[in-house]
Design an enzyme around this catalytic site. Structure first.
Site, mmCIF file in Angstrom:
data_model
loop_
_atom_site.group_PDB
_atom_site.id
_atom_site.type_symbol
_atom_site.label_atom_id
_atom_site.label_comp_id
_atom_site.label_asym_id
_atom_site.label_seq_id
_atom_site.Cartn_x
_atom_site.Cartn_y
_atom_site.Cartn_z
ATOM 1 N N ARG A 52 0.851 -1.212 0.000
ATOM 2 C CA ARG A 52 0.000 0.000 0.000
ATOM 3 C C ARG A 52 0.877 1.248 0.000
ATOM 4 O O ARG A 52 0.579 2.220 -0.699
ATOM 5 C CB ARG A 52 -0.928 0.016 1.225
ATOM 6 C CG ARG A 52 -1.758 -1.243 1.374
ATOM 7 C CD ARG A 52 -3.242 -1.037 1.052
ATOM 8 N NE ARG A 52 -3.828 -2.322 0.656
ATOM 9 C CZ ARG A 52 -4.412 -3.191 1.493
ATOM 10 N NH1 ARG A 52 -4.546 -2.891 2.769
ATOM 11 N NH2 ARG A 52 -4.903 -4.328 1.042
ATOM 12 N N GLU A 196 -13.740 -14.433 10.339
ATOM 13 C CA GLU A 196 -13.781 -13.765 9.031
ATOM 14 C C GLU A 196 -13.650 -14.749 7.860
ATOM 15 O O GLU A 196 -12.541 -15.052 7.421
ATOM 16 C CB GLU A 196 -12.670 -12.707 8.932
ATOM 17 C CG GLU A 196 -12.713 -11.961 7.593
ATOM 18 C CD GLU A 196 -11.674 -10.855 7.455
ATOM 19 O OE1 GLU A 196 -10.821 -10.696 8.359
ATOM 20 O OE2 GLU A 196 -11.694 -10.167 6.435
ATOM 21 N N LYS A 238 -17.333 -11.530 10.624
ATOM 22 C CA LYS A 238 -16.842 -10.510 9.676
ATOM 23 C C LYS A 238 -16.929 -11.086 8.269
ATOM 24 O O LYS A 238 -15.985 -11.720 7.795
ATOM 25 C CB LYS A 238 -15.407 -10.125 10.035
ATOM 26 C CG LYS A 238 -14.770 -9.129 9.058
ATOM 27 C CD LYS A 238 -13.542 -8.470 9.643
ATOM 28 C CE LYS A 238 -12.849 -7.606 8.613
ATOM 29 N NZ LYS A 238 -11.821 -6.738 9.190
ATOM 30 N N SER A 280 -14.457 -4.586 3.796
ATOM 31 C CA SER A 280 -14.791 -3.811 2.591
ATOM 32 C C SER A 280 -14.330 -4.538 1.322
ATOM 33 O O SER A 280 -14.946 -4.346 0.265
ATOM 34 C CB SER A 280 -14.259 -2.381 2.666
ATOM 35 O OG SER A 280 -12.855 -2.330 2.776
ATOM 36 N N GLY A 281 -13.255 -5.322 1.404
ATOM 37 C CA GLY A 281 -12.907 -6.236 0.321
ATOM 38 C C GLY A 281 -12.624 -5.618 -1.036
ATOM 39 O O GLY A 281 -12.829 -6.282 -2.050
ATOM 40 N N GLY A 282 -12.156 -4.363 -1.055
ATOM 41 C CA GLY A 282 -11.812 -3.764 -2.344
ATOM 42 C C GLY A 282 -12.931 -2.950 -2.974
ATOM 43 O O GLY A 282 -12.781 -2.424 -4.076
ATOM 44 N N ARG A 311 -9.288 -0.979 3.949
ATOM 45 C CA ARG A 311 -9.098 -0.018 2.862
ATOM 46 C C ARG A 311 -10.167 1.070 2.828
ATOM 47 O O ARG A 311 -9.865 2.243 2.587
ATOM 48 C CB ARG A 311 -9.060 -0.765 1.523
ATOM 49 C CG ARG A 311 -7.760 -1.509 1.325
ATOM 50 C CD ARG A 311 -7.880 -2.572 0.271
ATOM 51 N NE ARG A 311 -8.597 -3.747 0.754
ATOM 52 C CZ ARG A 311 -8.834 -4.843 0.045
ATOM 53 N NH1 ARG A 311 -8.416 -4.904 -1.208
ATOM 54 N NH2 ARG A 311 -9.457 -5.877 0.557
HETATM 55 P P1 13P Z 1 -10.692 -4.523 3.891
HETATM 56 O O1 13P Z 1 -11.830 -3.737 4.487
HETATM 57 O O2 13P Z 1 -9.661 -3.656 3.214
HETATM 58 O O3 13P Z 1 -11.172 -5.676 3.043
HETATM 59 O O4 13P Z 1 -9.904 -5.149 5.098
HETATM 60 C C1 13P Z 1 -10.594 -5.699 6.132
HETATM 61 C C2 13P Z 1 -9.827 -6.816 6.681
HETATM 62 O O5 13P Z 1 -9.524 -6.816 7.851
HETATM 63 C C3 13P Z 1 -9.473 -7.934 5.789
HETATM 64 O O6 13P Z 1 -9.016 -9.008 6.548
#
Ligand code: 13P
Length: 361
Positions: A52, A196, A238, A280-282, A311
């Site tokens: 990043r 998650e 999550k 958020s996953g991108g 992100r």
């Molecule tokens: P993102 O919201 O960027 O997907 O990251 C959350 C996260 O903790 C992924 O493991």
């Protein structure tokens, strides 16, 4: 649960100290999804944060990573919208410029420190293209150490790719088993497990296919959590939202995403789970906020619906910071703005026009 008498759960008696732990787990899980608040995922591994940083030309040194995390953790007023922060092994051991350890700094603001404890998604044997998350060996001792450092919740991420054939049942069940083993060890240590399972949204698949896969994954995860005797009220989920593949020819809109995601959650997530904190996953920052708001607008739901974004909370802050001390305030304002927008999404009150509210100079 009240009192210190031995309790029975699924026919298994628990000791007095476990009763205390149960109360603390329930209280912490509930506090993490307090109304109007959500979680900041600032637990990028050194490799991920370096990527990043590199994308913006920022060198990745231990101290620059510390300075960046310090900017986020000390953002003025952020405790109005942030209930917990997930840290990485390097970060949980670091301190602010004045010597205050990061976990103590968070506690002083009423924010709960958390820790990523998985060791990453590695190739799953005999399953080309699929991953299994590692990190169970030695986890009991690591959790004990992290508890001593102040962590009261943890995160473990499993990933599943969608293709015409994948994920396999083998990938779904091995990851579900590992998630439950991690979660059980967390509860034993007095740490709330954030579970998650992330169905990745890369690909050209339809939203229906994402729904189907997410449904199978959640079904396996809750089967394993119950089989491994998890205290469900002391866990958080999550998950991914149910979206069309990022390269799909036609992509579902906000209302369709909200409907599909809510339906899959209603069918698979027990009402006893105190909260669902999406990754958020991108997604773009604003999409992640709009989707969460649309879901909360359709409430009430059996669980709190909140965020645990990496992100989508940090991208504008990182862009504003660029590794320069003179940009710290601008970065903090950008992060505060996203946290506030997502705070509004917690009650379904977010509207895209709010993005144009001036971020105070
Ligand atoms: P993102 O919201 O960027 O997907 O990251 C959350 C996260 O903790 C992924 O493991």
């Amino acid at each position: 649960m009240t009192g210190a008498a031995p309790q029975m759960r699924d026919g298994v008696s628990t000791r007095d100290d476990e009763v205390m732990t149960t109360e603390a787990l329930h209280a912490n899980a509930a506090a993490m999804v307090a109304p109007g608040k959500g979680i900041l995922a600032a637990d990028e591994s050194s490799g991920t944060i370096s990527k990043r940083f590199a994308a913006l030309g920022i060198p990745s040194t231990v101290d620059l990573r510390r300075q960046y995390r310090q900017a986020l953790l000390t953002a003025p007023g952020i405790d109005s919208y942030i209930s917990g922060v997930i840290l990485y092994d390097e970060t949980i051991r670091q301190s602010a410029d004045d010597g205050t350890p990061f976990p103590k700094l968070l506690e002083s603001k009423g924010i709960i420190p958390g820790i990523k404890v998985d060791k990453g998604a590695k190739d799953l044997a005999h399953a080309p293209g699929e991953k299994i998350t590692e990190g169970l060996d030695g986890l009991r001792a690591r959790l004990e150490e992290y508890y001593g450092l102040g962590a009261r919740f943890a995160k473990w991420r499993a990933t599943y790719s969608i293709t015409a054939e994948l994920p396999s049942e083998y990938c779904e069940w091995t990851n579900a088993h590992a998630l439950a083993r991690y979660a059980a060890l967390c509860q034993e240590a007095g740490i709330v497990p954030v579970v998650e399972p992330e169905v990745l949204m890369d690909g050209t698949h339809t939203i229906e296919r994402a729904y189907h896969v997410t449904s199978r994954v959640l079904s396996a995860v809750y089967t394993e959590l119950f089989d491994q005797r998890l205290d469900i009220e002391g866990t958080l989920l999550k998950p991914n939202m149910v979206l069309s593949g990022y390269d799909a020819s036609s992509r579902a809109g906000v209302e369709e995403v909200a409907e599909h995601t809510l339906e899959v959650l209603r069918r698979h997530v027990p009402a006893a789970v105190p909260g669902i904190v999406f990754l958020s996953g991108g997604q773009t920052d604003e999409d992640a906020t709009a989707h969460l708001s649309a879901m909360n607008k359709r409430g009430p739901h059996p669980w709190q619906l909140s965020f645990s974004y990496g992100r989508a909370l940090q991208a504008p802050a990182l862009k504003a910071w660029l590794g320069k001390p003179e940009n710290v305030e601008a970065a903090q304002r950008a992060y505060y703005h996203r946290a506030k927008m997502n705070g509004a999404a917690r009650t379904g009150m977010y509207a895209p026009e709010m993005e144009r509210e001036a971020v105070p100079a």
